[in-house]
Motif scaffolding. Structure first.
Motif, PDB file in Angstrom:
ATOM      1  N   ARG A  28     -30.341 -30.232  23.865  1.00 14.60           N
ATOM      2  CA  ARG A  28     -28.910 -30.363  23.557  1.00 14.60           C
ATOM      3  C   ARG A  28     -28.287 -28.985  23.716  1.00 14.60           C
ATOM      4  N   VAL A  29     -27.119 -28.932  24.363  1.00  9.53           N
ATOM      5  CA  VAL A  29     -26.490 -27.655  24.645  1.00  9.53           C
ATOM      6  C   VAL A  29     -24.990 -27.696  24.397  1.00  9.53           C
ATOM      7  N   ALA A  30     -24.461 -26.548  23.959  1.00 11.53           N
ATOM      8  CA  ALA A  30     -23.026 -26.280  24.003  1.00 11.53           C
ATOM      9  C   ALA A  30     -22.827 -25.513  25.305  1.00 11.53           C
ATOM     10  N   VAL A  31     -21.754 -25.802  26.010  1.00 22.15           N
ATOM     11  CA  VAL A  31     -21.566 -25.218  27.331  1.00 22.15           C
ATOM     12  C   VAL A  31     -20.467 -24.156  27.300  1.00 22.15           C
ATOM     13  N   ASN A  32     -20.837 -22.949  27.731  1.00 22.01           N
ATOM     14  CA  ASN A  32     -19.866 -21.873  27.899  1.00 22.01           C
ATOM     15  C   ASN A  32     -19.040 -22.240  29.132  1.00 22.01           C
ATOM     16  N   PRO A  33     -17.714 -22.352  29.017  1.00 24.89           N
ATOM     17  CA  PRO A  33     -16.905 -22.803  30.147  1.00 24.89           C
ATOM     18  C   PRO A  33     -16.737 -21.777  31.263  1.00 24.89           C
ATOM     19  N   SER A  34     -17.129 -20.536  31.032  1.00 20.56           N
ATOM     20  CA  SER A  34     -16.944 -19.525  32.070  1.00 20.56           C
ATOM     21  C   SER A  34     -18.198 -19.375  32.906  1.00 20.56           C
ATOM     22  N   ARG A  35     -17.973 -19.206  34.205  1.00 19.47           N
ATOM     23  CA  ARG A  35     -19.068 -18.985  35.141  1.00 19.47           C
ATOM     24  C   ARG A  35     -18.765 -17.686  35.881  1.00 19.47           C
ATOM     25  N   TRP A  36     -19.566 -16.670  35.580  1.00 18.95           N
ATOM     26  CA  TRP A  36     -19.346 -15.347  36.146  1.00 18.95           C
ATOM     27  C   TRP A  36     -20.143 -15.197  37.429  1.00 18.95           C
ATOM     28  N   ALA A  71     -27.219 -20.198  32.495  1.00 19.38           N
ATOM     29  CA  ALA A  71     -26.604 -19.185  31.625  1.00 19.38           C
ATOM     30  C   ALA A  71     -25.432 -19.736  30.829  1.00 19.38           C
ATOM     31  N   GLN A  72     -24.817 -20.797  31.301  1.00 17.40           N
ATOM     32  CA  GLN A  72     -23.699 -21.399  30.573  1.00 17.40           C
ATOM     33  C   GLN A  72     -24.165 -22.258  29.407  1.00 17.40           C
ATOM     34  N   CYS A  73     -25.429 -22.625  29.390  1.00 15.07           N
ATOM     35  CA  CYS A  73     -25.947 -23.579  28.414  1.00 15.07           C
ATOM     36  C   CYS A  73     -26.583 -22.866  27.226  1.00 15.07           C
ATOM     37  N   VAL A  74     -26.032 -23.104  26.059  1.00 16.57           N
ATOM     38  CA  VAL A  74     -26.547 -22.525  24.825  1.00 16.57           C
ATOM     39  C   VAL A  74     -27.188 -23.648  24.018  1.00 16.57           C
ATOM     40  N   LYS A  75     -28.512 -23.556  23.829  1.00 15.83           N
ATOM     41  CA  LYS A  75     -29.227 -24.598  23.097  1.00 15.83           C
ATOM     42  C   LYS A  75     -28.704 -24.697  21.665  1.00 15.83           C
ATOM     43  N   VAL A  76     -28.601 -25.940  21.206  1.00 17.53           N
ATOM     44  CA  VAL A  76     -28.229 -26.202  19.818  1.00 17.53           C
ATOM     45  C   VAL A  76     -29.268 -27.156  19.232  1.00 17.53           C
ATOM     46  N   PRO A  77     -29.533 -27.034  17.944  1.00 21.16           N
ATOM     47  CA  PRO A  77     -30.529 -27.925  17.337  1.00 21.16           C
ATOM     48  C   PRO A  77     -30.035 -29.372  17.308  1.00 21.16           C
ATOM     49  N   HIS A  78     -30.983 -30.288  17.260  1.00 18.71           N
ATOM     50  CA  HIS A  78     -30.642 -31.712  17.191  1.00 18.71           C
ATOM     51  C   HIS A  78     -29.879 -32.051  15.916  1.00 18.71           C
ATOM     52  N   SER A  79     -29.944 -31.196  14.917  1.00 17.40           N
ATOM     53  CA  SER A  79     -29.224 -31.447  13.668  1.00 17.40           C
ATOM     54  C   SER A  79     -27.725 -31.164  13.786  1.00 17.40           C
ATOM     55  N   ALA A 136     -24.207 -31.921  15.412  1.00 20.71           N
ATOM     56  CA  ALA A 136     -23.536 -33.004  16.149  1.00 20.71           C
ATOM     57  C   ALA A 136     -22.928 -32.457  17.434  1.00 20.71           C
ATOM     58  N   TYR A 137     -22.916 -33.285  18.473  1.00 16.82           N
ATOM     59  CA  TYR A 137     -22.293 -32.877  19.726  1.00 16.82           C
ATOM     60  C   TYR A 137     -20.844 -32.423  19.499  1.00 16.82           C
ATOM     61  N   GLN A 138     -20.125 -33.103  18.609  1.00 14.06           N
ATOM     62  CA  GLN A 138     -18.728 -32.755  18.353  1.00 14.06           C
ATOM     63  C   GLN A 138     -18.614 -31.308  17.853  1.00 14.06           C
ATOM     64  N   ALA A 139     -19.494 -30.900  16.962  1.00 11.98           N
ATOM     65  CA  ALA A 139     -19.463 -29.535  16.440  1.00 11.98           C
ATOM     66  C   ALA A 139     -19.883 -28.547  17.530  1.00 11.98           C
ATOM     67  N   ALA A 140     -20.873 -28.902  18.311  1.00 10.61           N
ATOM     68  CA  ALA A 140     -21.348 -28.013  19.370  1.00 10.61           C
ATOM     69  C   ALA A 140     -20.246 -27.782  20.418  1.00 10.61           C
ATOM     70  N   ALA A 141     -19.495 -28.843  20.760  1.00 11.57           N
ATOM     71  CA  ALA A 141     -18.419 -28.705  21.735  1.00 11.57           C
ATOM     72  C   ALA A 141     -17.357 -27.735  21.241  1.00 11.57           C
ATOM     73  N   LEU A 142     -17.057 -27.761  19.974  1.00 13.26           N
ATOM     74  CA  LEU A 142     -16.025 -26.884  19.427  1.00 13.26           C
ATOM     75  C   LEU A 142     -16.480 -25.440  19.325  1.00 13.26           C
ATOM     76  N   ALA A 143     -17.765 -25.195  19.465  1.00 13.78           N
ATOM     77  CA  ALA A 143     -18.271 -23.820  19.421  1.00 13.78           C
ATOM     78  C   ALA A 143     -17.770 -23.024  20.622  1.00 13.78           C
ATOM     79  N   GLU A 144     -17.581 -23.699  21.767  1.00 19.24           N
ATOM     80  CA  GLU A 144     -17.161 -23.066  23.019  1.00 19.24           C
ATOM     81  C   GLU A 144     -17.745 -21.660  23.121  1.00 19.24           C
ATOM     82  N   PRO A 145     -19.075 -21.588  23.317  1.00 18.53           N
ATOM     83  CA  PRO A 145     -19.756 -20.283  23.245  1.00 18.53           C
ATOM     84  C   PRO A 145     -19.297 -19.300  24.318  1.00 18.53           C
TER      85      PRO A 145
END
Length: 157
Positions: free
Chosen positions: A87-95, A138-146, A148-157
């Motif tokens: 499961r990943v939060a996705v950094n929207p920037s691609r350098w 590099a855009q993908c930041v692993k998040v624990p299964h605990s 929620a996808y909704q919280a991970a999306a709002l992280a916008e790493p």
């Protein structure tokens, strides 16, 4: 693996449609992510209302979405820290990784940066409001299964 994705695609002011897009083979160096959740940003609303945000004008169909999280479903890259099923939060920037700022280790100041779901450059970089989308490892930041996808999306790493 599926050969298409459905995506929230903007065609013009207040002309947002869910359309099917073909998926080609995964490009080397990329990962494919199944959408889990996304946040709607102010820029998404500006794009929807006016087909632009500031000087960034939509000139071709644009899949919106840059605050997204999901599950990795395919890897075509050297991604030792990632695995299918993560499961990943996705950094929207691609350098670019090659300009002076990137070489200095300051990718946040990349001279050639692209953003998911943005008309800042042509061709536009498609966003993550799709059933499946591609990103760099590099855009993908692993998040624990605990988390929620909704919280991970709002992280916008």
């Amino acid at each position: 693996m599926t050969d298409s994705a459905v995506a929230a695609t903007l065609f013009g002011p207040e002309d947002l449609r869910v359309v099917e897009h073909p998926l080609g083979p995964l490009t080397p160096g990329m990962v494919r992510v199944r959408f889990g959740a996304g946040g709607i940003c102010g820029s998404d609303l500006h794009y929807f209302r006016h087909a632009r945000t500031g000087d960034f004008v939509v000139t071709s169909p644009l899949v919106l979405g840059h605050e997204v999280a999901g599950e990795i479903v395919e890897i075509s890259a050297d991604a030792p820290a990632l695995a299918v099923g993560d499961r990943v939060a996705v950094n929207p920037s691609r350098w670019c990784g090659q300009c002076a700022r990137c070489v200095e280790g300051r990718a946040n100041l990349c001279e050639n940066i692209y953003f998911m779901g943005s008309a800042s450059k042509t061709p536009h970089m498609q966003g993550g409001f799709a059933s499946v989308f591609d990103a760099t490892p590099a855009q993908c930041v692993k998040v624990p299964h605990s988390i929620a996808y909704q919280a991970a999306a709002l992280a916008e790493p």
